[in-house]
Design an enzyme around this catalytic site. Structure first.
Site, mmCIF file in Angstrom:
data_model
loop_
_atom_site.group_PDB
_atom_site.id
_atom_site.type_symbol
_atom_site.label_atom_id
_atom_site.label_comp_id
_atom_site.label_asym_id
_atom_site.label_seq_id
_atom_site.Cartn_x
_atom_site.Cartn_y
_atom_site.Cartn_z
ATOM 1 N N GLU A 189 35.942 138.209 66.225
ATOM 2 C CA GLU A 189 36.065 139.127 65.094
ATOM 3 C C GLU A 189 35.049 140.256 65.262
ATOM 4 O OE1 GLU A 189 35.958 137.256 61.250
ATOM 5 O OE2 GLU A 189 34.997 139.002 60.328
ATOM 6 N N GLU A 233 31.548 146.093 56.723
ATOM 7 C CA GLU A 233 31.528 145.174 55.586
ATOM 8 C C GLU A 233 30.553 145.731 54.555
ATOM 9 O OE1 GLU A 233 32.188 140.632 56.365
ATOM 10 O OE2 GLU A 233 30.651 141.370 57.740
#
Length: 229
Positions: free
Chosen positions: A162, A167
């Site tokens: 990932e 974020e």
């Protein structure tokens, strides 16, 4: 990681996204020491893009949806039920709107949306970027990220890899994170670094979040400022 796919040898971009997604789980992360002076190649050939210039549902040739709550709120204890309804995801006036709503729906108290390119587009290496305005508020956790195309029952996370291009936690509107997850460095042990604005907030305007990804490096950018490699 051989190929990656998700919400998006060259350049991939999306134009403008407003995230209003409710994701309540948190990941505790550690900082890492990096060398940010390496000279790297630039990617100039545009492979695919979405300018969100047609009102209505997102382009079905490029985007699909996660629906429901999955297991343990998508592994994060998330509180929302993901839908494909216009109330939660739509294109309007050149912007993709992802909206979290506090409402009772299919056993959940919140709804939101999560779109992805799995099964429609995947790409190993290149520049991936999106122009995004982020939300403000406790419990908000929007993300723009790449997931290994082989993720599934046979190759589970974090083995499939990932790359979190961006974020963000809504209670901290000046800071975003760029992270990597894989075997031995996932969850609280992710390889990660933060980037903070000095005189601005990510919820007051649009910013471009991107990576340049090559076989031996990943560069992380905010508005073309390299902050991690």
């Amino acid at each position: 990681m051989k190929t990656m796919n998700k919400k998006l040898k060259y350049k991939v971009r999306t134009k403008a996204i407003v995230f209003r997604s409710f994701l309540i789980a948190s990941i505790f992360v550690i900082s890492c020491s990096t060398d940010e002076t390496q000279t790297v190649a630039r990617f100039n050939e545009l492979v695919i893009s979405d300018e969100f210039d047609t009102d209505g549902a997102p382009n079905s040739a490029l985007w699909d949806y996660n629906i429901g709550t999955d297991q343990n709120g998508w592994g994060n204890g998330e509180l929302q039920y993901y839908t494909d309804r216009a109330e939660n995801v739509k294109v309007e006036n050149g912007v993709l709107l992802i909206t979290a709503k506090k409402e009772s729906f299919e056993g959940s108290n919140y709804t939101s949306a999560r779109i992805l390119t799995k099964g429609k587009f995947e790409q190993a290496y290149g520049r991936f970027e999106a122009r995004i305005r982020l939300p403000y508020g406790q419990g908000m956790w929007p993300a723009f990220w790449l997931l290994g195309a082989n993720c599934g029952p046979a190759v589970v996370w974090p083995e499939c890899g990932e790359i979190d291009i961006m974020e963000y936690r809504g209670q901290n509107p000046t800071t975003i994170l760029g992270s990597l997850h894989g075997n031995g460095y996932s969850g609280g042990e992710a390889i990660t670094k933060s980037y903070s604005l000095v005189e601005d907030r990510f919820d007051t305007g649009f910013h471009v979040f991107g990576i340049e990804w090559g076989p031996e490096y990943i560069n992380y950018y905010v508005d073309d400022v390299l902050y991690n490699q």
